[in-house]
Design an enzyme around this catalytic site. Sequence first.
Site, PDB file in Angstrom:
ATOM      1  N   LYS A 149      -5.633   0.027  13.545  1.00  0.00           N
ATOM      2  CA  LYS A 149      -4.828   0.921  14.391  1.00  0.00           C
ATOM      3  C   LYS A 149      -5.558   1.226  15.703  1.00  0.00           C
ATOM      4  O   LYS A 149      -6.764   1.452  15.713  1.00  0.00           O
ATOM      5  CB  LYS A 149      -4.499   2.186  13.604  1.00  0.00           C
ATOM      6  CG  LYS A 149      -3.478   1.902  12.499  1.00  0.00           C
ATOM      7  CD  LYS A 149      -3.166   3.094  11.648  1.00  0.00           C
ATOM      8  CE  LYS A 149      -4.187   3.364  10.591  1.00  0.00           C
ATOM      9  NZ  LYS A 149      -4.159   2.524   9.413  1.00  0.00           N
ATOM     10  N   GLU A 197       0.817  -1.207   0.000  1.00  0.00           N
ATOM     11  CA  GLU A 197       0.000   0.000   0.000  1.00  0.00           C
ATOM     12  C   GLU A 197       0.856   1.264   0.000  1.00  0.00           C
ATOM     13  O   GLU A 197       1.971   1.253   0.515  1.00  0.00           O
ATOM     14  CB  GLU A 197      -0.834  -0.078   1.278  1.00  0.00           C
ATOM     15  CG  GLU A 197      -1.839   0.970   1.456  1.00  0.00           C
ATOM     16  CD  GLU A 197      -1.791   1.503   2.861  1.00  0.00           C
ATOM     17  OE1 GLU A 197      -1.766   2.718   2.993  1.00  0.00           O
ATOM     18  OE2 GLU A 197      -1.756   0.711   3.806  1.00  0.00           O
ATOM     19  N   ALA A 204     -13.684   3.475   4.979  1.00  0.00           N
ATOM     20  CA  ALA A 204     -14.172   2.731   3.812  1.00  0.00           C
ATOM     21  C   ALA A 204     -13.398   1.425   3.621  1.00  0.00           C
ATOM     22  O   ALA A 204     -13.815   0.565   2.845  1.00  0.00           O
ATOM     23  CB  ALA A 204     -14.056   3.596   2.563  1.00  0.00           C
ATOM     24  N   ASP A 205     -12.288   1.257   4.355  1.00  0.00           N
ATOM     25  CA  ASP A 205     -11.546  -0.015   4.289  1.00  0.00           C
ATOM     26  C   ASP A 205     -12.457  -1.180   4.692  1.00  0.00           C
ATOM     27  O   ASP A 205     -12.336  -2.284   4.156  1.00  0.00           O
ATOM     28  CB  ASP A 205     -10.344  -0.011   5.240  1.00  0.00           C
ATOM     29  CG  ASP A 205      -9.257   0.973   4.837  1.00  0.00           C
ATOM     30  OD1 ASP A 205      -9.346   1.538   3.735  1.00  0.00           O
ATOM     31  OD2 ASP A 205      -8.321   1.167   5.640  1.00  0.00           O
ATOM     32  N   ASP A 212     -17.549   8.547  11.449  1.00  0.00           N
ATOM     33  CA  ASP A 212     -16.285   8.293  10.780  1.00  0.00           C
ATOM     34  C   ASP A 212     -15.922   6.812  10.886  1.00  0.00           C
ATOM     35  O   ASP A 212     -15.404   6.345  11.892  1.00  0.00           O
ATOM     36  CB  ASP A 212     -15.183   9.179  11.369  1.00  0.00           C
ATOM     37  CG  ASP A 212     -13.901   9.128  10.541  1.00  0.00           C
ATOM     38  OD1 ASP A 212     -13.837   8.308   9.601  1.00  0.00           O
ATOM     39  OD2 ASP A 212     -12.982   9.905  10.815  1.00  0.00           O
TER      40      ASP A 212
HETATM   41  N1  PSU Z   1      -1.119   1.239   8.000  1.00  0.00           N
HETATM   42  C1  PSU Z   1      -0.127   1.972   8.599  1.00  0.00           C
HETATM   43  N2  PSU Z   1      -0.183   3.334   8.420  1.00  0.00           N
HETATM   44  C2  PSU Z   1      -1.164   3.953   7.668  1.00  0.00           C
HETATM   45  C3  PSU Z   1      -2.197   3.170   7.055  1.00  0.00           C
HETATM   46  C4  PSU Z   1      -2.116   1.794   7.254  1.00  0.00           C
HETATM   47  O1  PSU Z   1       0.743   1.435   9.280  1.00  0.00           O
HETATM   48  O2  PSU Z   1      -1.155   5.178   7.545  1.00  0.00           O
HETATM   49  C5  PSU Z   1      -3.307   3.873   6.234  1.00  0.00           C
HETATM   50  C6  PSU Z   1      -3.998   2.916   5.279  1.00  0.00           C
HETATM   51  O3  PSU Z   1      -3.882   3.458   3.986  1.00  0.00           O
HETATM   52  C7  PSU Z   1      -5.462   2.912   5.693  1.00  0.00           C
HETATM   53  C8  PSU Z   1      -5.601   4.307   6.209  1.00  0.00           C
HETATM   54  O4  PSU Z   1      -6.313   2.642   4.615  1.00  0.00           O
HETATM   55  O5  PSU Z   1      -4.384   4.428   7.003  1.00  0.00           O
HETATM   56  C9  PSU Z   1      -6.879   4.502   6.999  1.00  0.00           C
HETATM   57  O6  PSU Z   1      -7.309   5.816   6.808  1.00  0.00           O
HETATM   58  P1  PSU Z   1      -8.800   6.271   7.246  1.00  0.00           P
HETATM   59  O7  PSU Z   1      -8.802   6.043   8.743  1.00  0.00           O
HETATM   60  O8  PSU Z   1      -8.877   7.738   6.891  1.00  0.00           O
HETATM   61  O9  PSU Z   1      -9.759   5.411   6.497  1.00  0.00           O
HETATM   62 MN    MN Z   2     -12.316   8.339   7.941  1.00  0.00          MN
END
Ligand code: PSU
Ligand code: MN
Length: 302
Positions: free
Chosen positions: A159, A25, A141-142, A138
């Site tokens: 996370k 990614e 979308a993953d 919030d």
């Molecule tokens: N894994 C990591 N660091 C990151 C991510 C994943 O160690 O920054 C990213 C991925 O791209 C994941 C995104 O899709 O964080 C999630 O963002 P959001 O919470 O805005 O959906």
């Molecule tokens: Mn988000």
Amino acid sequence: MARALEIAPEVKTALAEGHPVVALESTLISHGLPAPDNLNCAMEAESRVRSGGGVPATIAVIEGTIRVGLDQGGLERLASVIEIAKLSRDDLGSAVARGVTGATTVAATMICARLAGIDVFATGGVGGVHRGWSESMDISADLTELSRTAVTVVCSGAKSILDLPATVEMLETLGVPLVGYRVSELPAFFSAQSGIELRQHIDEIGEMVEIIQARRQLEMGGGEILVVPPPSERALAGDQVRAWIEQALAEAKKQAISGKAVTPFLLRRLSTLSGGETLKTNVALILNNATTATELAVALAG
Ligand code: PSU
Ligand code: MN
């Protein structure tokens, strides 16, 4: 599709010959990690895949073309351009239509990997349900992408800046298997323990191959998560991380950080608050996940 999708020759050959390929990614390079750690991590993740006998395919959108397999210049560009787009399912199409350059999140990387014919994808942690979701709505979308796109994501769960119990509930609702690799507890990303029990776990990678094959045979659609804890020598103590997260979350609230900016803001603040500890752990787990994803891709190919 000729203009929209470009698969690097090495990746194309490997796919055609049925050799193991691991998608990587790009949002973690552009938004998740600071320079110069981001470029080093991206290059090291690729070399981990190679040393495990796989071909790495880092995915991003460069001037409107989905690139599956970036060269050194592409990696450097992602690592150095400030204010690069962070693309997910909602804006991937417009990025292609308008010639945008952007990094792909887990959701967008899954879409591109599937399009290219790649089954296994490694990252740090998937997005999930944010704390305070009942007010902000919030939810990454993953999660919905995992429910619809058949790619196996190898990661350290979600996370821990997120609401982990709510994320696990949501994944269950969406029918996304969370399978622990030699663990029966969900890690809390930077630390090994979350207190949440995983209902599915495997001891050998071949068992994951069987689960994936069964799900494809049942034509269920959707992907799965193979959960790998952070390497024990780099896992942080849960209590300490919790305090840093509380503080980072309070700052985000005070500064009214919202939408796509939330996750990058929190990761950056955690790294500063921890004196770089969370950053080291984040890099270590990404690399370890790349190694495990390669084992899986090799087992699937064999
Ligand atoms: N894994 C990591 N660091 C990151 C991510 C994943 O160690 O920054 C990213 C991925 O791209 C994941 C995104 O899709 O964080 C999630 O963002 P959001 O919470 O805005 O959906
Ligand atoms: Mn988000």
